[in-house]
Design a protein around this motif. Structure first.
Motif, mmCIF file in Angstrom:
data_model
loop_
_atom_site.group_PDB
_atom_site.id
_atom_site.type_symbol
_atom_site.label_atom_id
_atom_site.label_comp_id
_atom_site.label_asym_id
_atom_site.label_seq_id
_atom_site.Cartn_x
_atom_site.Cartn_y
_atom_site.Cartn_z
ATOM 1 N N VAL A 162 0.877 -1.170 0.000
ATOM 2 C CA VAL A 162 0.000 0.000 0.000
ATOM 3 C C VAL A 162 0.910 1.215 0.000
ATOM 4 N N ARG A 163 0.727 2.066 -0.996
ATOM 5 C CA ARG A 163 1.585 3.239 -1.155
ATOM 6 C C ARG A 163 1.360 4.269 -0.049
ATOM 7 N N PRO A 200 -1.641 6.423 9.105
ATOM 8 C CA PRO A 200 -0.507 6.499 10.025
ATOM 9 C C PRO A 200 -0.510 5.408 11.087
ATOM 10 N N ASN A 201 -1.680 4.917 11.449
ATOM 11 C CA ASN A 201 -1.798 3.914 12.497
ATOM 12 C C ASN A 201 -2.398 2.655 11.906
ATOM 13 N N ASN A 202 -1.798 1.496 12.151
ATOM 14 C CA ASN A 202 -2.318 0.261 11.574
ATOM 15 C C ASN A 202 -3.621 -0.197 12.213
ATOM 16 N N ARG A 203 -4.102 0.503 13.219
ATOM 17 C CA ARG A 203 -5.412 0.203 13.799
ATOM 18 C C ARG A 203 -6.531 0.968 13.096
ATOM 19 N N ASP A 204 -6.171 1.931 12.260
ATOM 20 C CA ASP A 204 -7.173 2.681 11.507
ATOM 21 C C ASP A 204 -7.832 1.766 10.492
ATOM 22 N N THR A 205 -9.085 2.023 10.260
ATOM 23 C CA THR A 205 -9.793 1.236 9.253
ATOM 24 C C THR A 205 -9.874 2.035 7.967
ATOM 25 N N GLY A 206 -10.180 1.361 6.901
ATOM 26 C CA GLY A 206 -10.302 2.043 5.622
ATOM 27 C C GLY A 206 -10.153 1.073 4.475
ATOM 28 N N ILE A 207 -10.179 1.611 3.294
ATOM 29 C CA ILE A 207 -9.990 0.804 2.097
ATOM 30 C C ILE A 207 -8.610 1.110 1.562
ATOM 31 N N TRP A 208 -7.820 0.064 1.384
ATOM 32 C CA TRP A 208 -6.469 0.235 0.895
ATOM 33 C C TRP A 208 -6.365 -0.326 -0.505
ATOM 34 N N VAL A 209 -5.613 0.339 -1.330
ATOM 35 C CA VAL A 209 -5.420 -0.105 -2.709
ATOM 36 C C VAL A 209 -4.069 -0.802 -2.789
ATOM 37 N N TYR A 210 -4.097 -2.053 -3.206
ATOM 38 C CA TYR A 210 -2.866 -2.805 -3.397
ATOM 39 C C TYR A 210 -2.177 -2.367 -4.670
ATOM 40 N N GLU A 211 -0.880 -2.328 -4.610
ATOM 41 C CA GLU A 211 -0.054 -2.137 -5.800
ATOM 42 C C GLU A 211 1.003 -3.241 -5.773
ATOM 43 N N CYS A 246 3.558 -4.400 3.510
ATOM 44 C CA CYS A 246 4.008 -5.166 2.346
ATOM 45 C C CYS A 246 3.887 -6.660 2.627
ATOM 46 N N SER A 247 3.702 -7.415 1.562
ATOM 47 C CA SER A 247 3.774 -8.870 1.655
ATOM 48 C C SER A 247 4.240 -9.412 0.313
ATOM 49 N N LEU A 248 4.811 -10.598 0.347
ATOM 50 C CA LEU A 248 5.259 -11.204 -0.892
ATOM 51 C C LEU A 248 4.061 -11.485 -1.789
ATOM 52 N N ALA A 249 4.181 -11.155 -3.052
ATOM 53 C CA ALA A 249 3.077 -11.341 -3.995
ATOM 54 C C ALA A 249 2.804 -12.812 -4.250
ATOM 55 N N SER A 250 3.782 -13.666 -4.036
ATOM 56 C CA SER A 250 3.580 -15.094 -4.280
ATOM 57 C C SER A 250 2.739 -15.751 -3.200
ATOM 58 N N GLU A 251 2.548 -15.065 -2.087
ATOM 59 C CA GLU A 251 1.748 -15.613 -0.986
ATOM 60 C C GLU A 251 0.287 -15.239 -1.198
ATOM 61 N N PHE A 291 -0.692 -8.748 3.685
ATOM 62 C CA PHE A 291 -0.111 -7.986 4.788
ATOM 63 C C PHE A 291 -1.126 -7.688 5.889
ATOM 64 N N ILE A 292 -2.424 -7.691 5.581
ATOM 65 C CA ILE A 292 -3.429 -7.473 6.628
ATOM 66 C C ILE A 292 -3.373 -8.637 7.623
ATOM 67 N N ASP A 293 -3.217 -9.862 7.113
ATOM 68 C CA ASP A 293 -3.053 -11.010 8.008
ATOM 69 C C ASP A 293 -1.801 -10.844 8.863
ATOM 70 N N ASP A 294 -0.717 -10.396 8.240
ATOM 71 C CA ASP A 294 0.533 -10.189 8.970
ATOM 72 C C ASP A 294 0.383 -9.097 10.022
ATOM 73 N N LEU A 295 -0.309 -8.007 9.677
ATOM 74 C CA LEU A 295 -0.535 -6.925 10.640
ATOM 75 C C LEU A 295 -1.321 -7.426 11.841
#
Length: 81
Positions: free
Chosen positions: A10-11, A15-26, A56-61, A66-70
């Motif tokens: 996500v570009r 600022p806080n990973n607890r914030d909610t919202g819609i993220w655009v993957y690149e 970030c997360s590996l694209a092959s996964e 990254f949301i799971d990782d967060l």
């Protein structure tokens, strides 16, 4: 993650990973990883940009992103404190 890996990121995350919202993957190719500052330089299109490694997360996964990782890191930090 290391230089040469293809990642999903996500570009402009909140600022806080607890914030909610819609993220655009690149997608991009890792150029450099700075472990001290937790920044990853990514070649995306014709631009090299810096992004925070936690978004970030590996694209092959394909089954995990990254949301799971967060969520996993958040749970470990809350349980561990």
């Amino acid at each position: 993650m290391k230089p040469g890996d293809l990642i999903r990121f996500v570009r402009n995350p909140p600022p806080n990973n607890r914030d909610t919202g819609i993220w655009v993957y690149e997608y991009g190719l890792i150029v450099n990883v700075d472990k001290e500052s937790k920044q990853i330089s990514v070649l995306s299109g014709k631009d090299v940009i810096n992004v925070r490694d936690e978004w970030c997360s590996l694209a092959s996964e394909e089954k995990r992103d990254f949301i799971d990782d967060l969520a996993e890191r958040y749970l470990k930090s809350e349980v561990g404190s």
